[in-house]
Design an enzyme around this catalytic site. Structure first.
Site, PDB file in Angstrom:
ATOM      1  N   HIS A   1      -7.884  -0.762   9.021  1.00 17.91           N
ATOM      2  CA  HIS A   1      -6.853  -0.243   8.048  1.00 17.91           C
ATOM      3  C   HIS A   1      -7.249   1.301   7.853  1.00 17.91           C
ATOM      4  CE1 HIS A   1      -4.567  -0.970   4.021  1.00 17.91           C
ATOM      5  NE2 HIS A   1      -5.441   0.049   3.736  1.00 17.91           N
TER       6      HIS A   1
ATOM      7  N   CYS B   1      -4.378   4.694  -2.628  1.00 22.74           N
ATOM      8  CA  CYS B   1      -4.894   3.839  -3.414  1.00 22.74           C
ATOM      9  C   CYS B   1      -5.085   4.609  -4.649  1.00 22.74           C
ATOM     10  CB  CYS B   1      -6.278   3.165  -3.016  1.00 22.74           C
ATOM     11  SG  CYS B   1      -7.009   2.344  -4.246  1.00 22.74           S
TER      12      CYS B   1
ATOM     13  N   ASN C   1      -1.259   5.578   4.535  1.00 25.22           N
ATOM     14  CA  ASN C   1      -2.006   4.677   5.913  1.00 25.22           C
ATOM     15  C   ASN C   1      -1.479   5.432   7.165  1.00 25.22           C
ATOM     16  OD1 ASN C   1      -1.189   2.641   3.545  1.00 25.22           O
ATOM     17  ND2 ASN C   1      -3.038   1.652   4.912  1.00 25.22           N
TER      18      ASN C   1
ATOM     19  N   ASP D   1       0.717  -1.297   0.032  1.00 22.36           N
ATOM     20  CA  ASP D   1      -0.033  -0.065  -0.034  1.00 22.36           C
ATOM     21  C   ASP D   1       0.963   1.188  -0.068  1.00 22.36           C
ATOM     22  OD1 ASP D   1      -2.357   1.903   0.203  1.00 22.36           O
ATOM     23  OD2 ASP D   1      -3.121   0.502   1.943  1.00 22.36           O
TER      24      ASP D   1
HETATM   25  P1  HMG Z   1      -9.001  -6.176 -16.417  1.00 28.54           P
HETATM   26  O1  HMG Z   1      -8.457  -5.376 -17.347  1.00 28.54           O
HETATM   27  O2  HMG Z   1     -10.396  -5.689 -16.140  1.00 28.54           O
HETATM   28  O3  HMG Z   1      -8.866  -7.499 -16.479  1.00 28.54           O
HETATM   29  O4  HMG Z   1      -8.500  -5.765 -14.939  1.00 28.54           O
HETATM   30  P2  HMG Z   1      -9.441  -8.593 -17.504  1.00 28.54           P
HETATM   31  O5  HMG Z   1      -9.917  -9.707 -16.556  1.00 28.54           O
HETATM   32  O6  HMG Z   1     -10.529  -7.983 -18.324  1.00 28.54           O
HETATM   33  O7  HMG Z   1      -8.254  -8.843 -18.598  1.00 28.54           O
HETATM   34  C1  HMG Z   1      -7.653  -8.076 -19.331  1.00 28.54           C
HETATM   35  C2  HMG Z   1      -6.280  -8.494 -19.520  1.00 28.54           C
HETATM   36  O8  HMG Z   1      -5.314  -8.159 -18.145  1.00 28.54           O
HETATM   37  C3  HMG Z   1      -5.830  -9.786 -19.952  1.00 28.54           C
HETATM   38  O9  HMG Z   1      -4.849  -9.828 -20.731  1.00 28.54           O
HETATM   39  C4  HMG Z   1      -5.624 -10.581 -18.607  1.00 28.54           C
HETATM   40  O10 HMG Z   1      -4.815 -11.615 -18.643  1.00 28.54           O
HETATM   41  C5  HMG Z   1      -4.910  -9.575 -17.689  1.00 28.54           C
HETATM   42  P3  HMG Z   1      -4.899  -9.730 -22.197  1.00 28.54           P
HETATM   43  O11 HMG Z   1      -5.438 -11.014 -22.690  1.00 28.54           O
HETATM   44  O12 HMG Z   1      -5.557  -8.443 -22.587  1.00 28.54           O
HETATM   45  O13 HMG Z   1      -3.226 -10.012 -22.611  1.00 28.54           O
HETATM   46  N1  HMG Z   1      -4.992  -9.529 -16.389  1.00 28.54           N
HETATM   47  C6  HMG Z   1      -3.630  -9.633 -15.580  1.00 28.54           C
HETATM   48  N2  HMG Z   1      -2.581  -9.213 -15.685  1.00 28.54           N
HETATM   49  C7  HMG Z   1      -1.916  -9.119 -14.358  1.00 28.54           C
HETATM   50  N3  HMG Z   1      -2.297  -9.404 -13.384  1.00 28.54           N
HETATM   51  C8  HMG Z   1      -3.619  -9.790 -13.115  1.00 28.54           C
HETATM   52  C9  HMG Z   1      -4.437  -9.533 -14.287  1.00 28.54           C
HETATM   53  N4  HMG Z   1      -5.740  -9.912 -14.240  1.00 28.54           N
HETATM   54  C10 HMG Z   1      -6.270  -9.732 -15.566  1.00 28.54           C
HETATM   55  N5  HMG Z   1      -4.028  -9.903 -11.643  1.00 28.54           N
HETATM   56  C11 HMG Z   1      -7.777  -6.267 -12.799  1.00 28.54           C
HETATM   57  C12 HMG Z   1      -8.753  -6.355 -13.662  1.00 28.54           C
HETATM   58  C13 HMG Z   1      -8.236  -6.444 -11.249  1.00 28.54           C
HETATM   59  C14 HMG Z   1      -6.512  -7.057 -13.131  1.00 28.54           C
HETATM   60  C15 HMG Z   1      -7.354  -4.526 -12.914  1.00 28.54           C
HETATM   61  O14 HMG Z   1      -8.337  -3.787 -12.683  1.00 28.54           O
HETATM   62  C16 HMG Z   1      -6.379  -4.018 -11.826  1.00 28.54           C
HETATM   63  O15 HMG Z   1      -5.003  -4.803 -11.779  1.00 28.54           O
HETATM   64  N6  HMG Z   1      -6.485  -3.400 -10.691  1.00 28.54           N
HETATM   65  C17 HMG Z   1      -5.807  -2.856  -9.877  1.00 28.54           C
HETATM   66  C18 HMG Z   1      -6.297  -2.844  -8.537  1.00 28.54           C
HETATM   67  C19 HMG Z   1      -5.277  -2.386  -7.385  1.00 28.54           C
HETATM   68  O16 HMG Z   1      -4.126  -2.814  -7.385  1.00 28.54           O
HETATM   69  N7  HMG Z   1      -5.779  -1.451  -6.502  1.00 28.54           N
HETATM   70  C20 HMG Z   1      -4.831  -0.965  -5.462  1.00 28.54           C
HETATM   71  C21 HMG Z   1      -4.850  -2.146  -4.357  1.00 28.54           C
HETATM   72  S1  HMG Z   1      -6.523  -2.067  -3.386  1.00 28.54           S
HETATM   73  C22 HMG Z   1      -6.171  -0.987  -2.307  1.00 28.54           C
HETATM   74  O17 HMG Z   1      -5.270  -0.128  -1.973  1.00 28.54           O
HETATM   75  C23 HMG Z   1      -7.321  -0.944  -1.014  1.00 28.54           C
HETATM   76  C24 HMG Z   1      -6.612  -1.573   0.316  1.00 28.54           C
HETATM   77  O18 HMG Z   1      -5.194  -0.794   0.586  1.00 28.54           O
HETATM   78  C25 HMG Z   1      -7.698  -1.504   1.348  1.00 28.54           C
HETATM   79  C26 HMG Z   1      -8.184   0.019   1.477  1.00 28.54           C
HETATM   80  O19 HMG Z   1      -7.341   0.833   1.732  1.00 28.54           O
HETATM   81  O20 HMG Z   1      -9.422   0.122   1.583  1.00 28.54           O
HETATM   82  C27 HMG Z   1      -6.371  -3.134  -0.082  1.00 28.54           C
HETATM   83 MG    MG Z   2      -5.132   0.883   1.641  1.00 25.96          MG
END
Ligand code: HMG
Ligand code: MG
Length: 309
Positions: free
Chosen positions: A210, A243, A252, A16
């Site tokens: 968190h 995020c 955080n 994060d």
């Molecule tokens: P998408 O584009 O909707 O995925 O992304 P898709 O299923 O439509 O697939 C499209 C392409 O992405 C495909 O490749 C997949 O293989 C590939 P292509 O066939 O076109 O070559 N793909 C991936 N590649 C690498 N890693 C993967 C993956 N999945 C599909 N996992 C996805 C959907 C979720 C991957 C995208 O939206 C994403 O990576 N989002 C980032 C989310 C993120 O990291 N957010 C920050 C963390 S959460 C947070 O901070 C909150 C937290 O701290 C708690 C709080 O504070 O509340 C936890």
């Molecule tokens: Mg967070």
């Protein structure tokens, strides 16, 4: 020390803390940072996330980082939980032998759609598959619910929805669920208000808090949650974090601030404050940043020891 008076701190700095940083931190610097955090006595840490590098480039070295990390650190001794959004991310995590994952959903559809391109229900359906695969592989699963205290796009969030998502994640087999104040809007009054309902429906020993510190009251929220019986807190070394899909939110709550406060209360976190500060200063220097934590800013090293002035 009374067992009741211990707290668990989950260090989310390498994930994060760094995910929203524009300047790419080298894998080697991340590894040094993680090793320094573990040497400070932290036992639970999020080293990285297996998300799409197009959306979160800073985590693009997840596989390389984890493969190298487990050559240096035993993943069976520490909880090295890696964030996984979907089956693809899970499969990638398993290619490098990840033993614990964190799955994440939210309490509001608008945020969920921006974050993972899926509504809350769609994301939960994806995570159900991930959790089932993890169960059959013997991989531990932690859960997150984001936007528990407010959504950057929808404002107020329905607390019944938070409980439903939380319950679903427990039903999927999560051993712990972390309640995310994604944009740092929680207030002590709100925390005080929601804790009794959480206590009624869940085991507080399985819920983490968190807090992001956008409005400077994350510490007050931690203390309020602690006084209400919470004992597990996520935090980020140096107070880094945010995020990419929560505009305007900052880091955080700083791990140092928690350790400093809990030390003063005789509450044990098992973390050595001086070693933790060394780790934070290492990564802050690598980023060329000042910490948002007032504590970190107020301390200086004189003849090898930290002092306040
Ligand atoms: P998408 O584009 O909707 O995925 O992304 P898709 O299923 O439509 O697939 C499209 C392409 O992405 C495909 O490749 C997949 O293989 C590939 P292509 O066939 O076109 O070559 N793909 C991936 N590649 C690498 N890693 C993967 C993956 N999945 C599909 N996992 C996805 C959907 C979720 C991957 C995208 O939206 C994403 O990576 N989002 C980032 C989310 C993120 O990291 N957010 C920050 C963390 S959460 C947070 O901070 C909150 C937290 O701290 C708690 C709080 O504070 O509340 C936890
Ligand atoms: Mg967070």
């Amino acid at each position: 020390m009374n067992e009741q008076q211990n707290v668990s701190i989950i260090e989310v700095g390498p994930r994060d803390g760094l995910q929203n940083e524009k300047g790419l931190v080298t894998t080697e610097n991340k590894l040094t940072f993680i090793k320094m955090l573990l040497d400070a006595g932290i036992t639970s840490i999020e080293p990285t996330s297996f998300v799409h590098p197009k959306y979160v480039p800073q985590m693009g070295d997840a596989a390389a980082l984890y493969s190298e990390l487990i050559k240096r650190v035993d993943p069976l001794i520490y909880n090295l939980s890696c964030l996984v959004p979907n089956v693809k991310g899970y499969e990638q995590s398993q290619k490098v032998g990840v033993k614990e994952i964190a799955i994440f959903s939210a309490a509001s559809d608008s945020f969920s759609k921006k974050n993972v391109h899926a509504t809350v229900d769609e994301s939960l359906a994806n995570l159900k598959k991930v959790a089932a695969m993890a169960k059959s592989d013997g991989v531990k699963v932690r859960g997150y619910v984001s936007t528990v205290f407010g959504c950057p796009y929808e404002g107020q969030v329905d607390i019944d929805r938070v409980h439903q998502v939380c319950e679903t994640l427990f039903n999927y087999g999560c051993y712990e669920v972390s309640l995310g104040d994604t944009i740092g809007v929680a207030t002590p009054g709100q925390v005080q208000q929601i804790i009794p309902a959480f206590k009624k429906n869940f085991d507080l020993n399985k819920l983490a808090f968190h807090f992001h510190d956008t409005r400077g009251i994350a510490m007050a929220n931690v203390l309020t949650a602690f006084n209400g019986g919470a004992r597990i807190f996520d935090a980020s070394a140096g107070g880094l974090g945010g995020c990419p899909y929560a505009p305007g939110s900052t880091g955080n709550v700083a791990t140092e601030d928690l350790v400093y406060m809990f030390n003063s209360m005789g509450v044990n976190s098992g973390i050595d404050l001086a070693k933790l500060l060394d780790a934070s200063l290492f990564i802050l220097t690598a980023l060329g940043k000042r910490s948002p934590s007032r504590l970190v800013r107020s301390l200086r090293k004189v003849e090898g020891a930290y002092c306040e002035f």
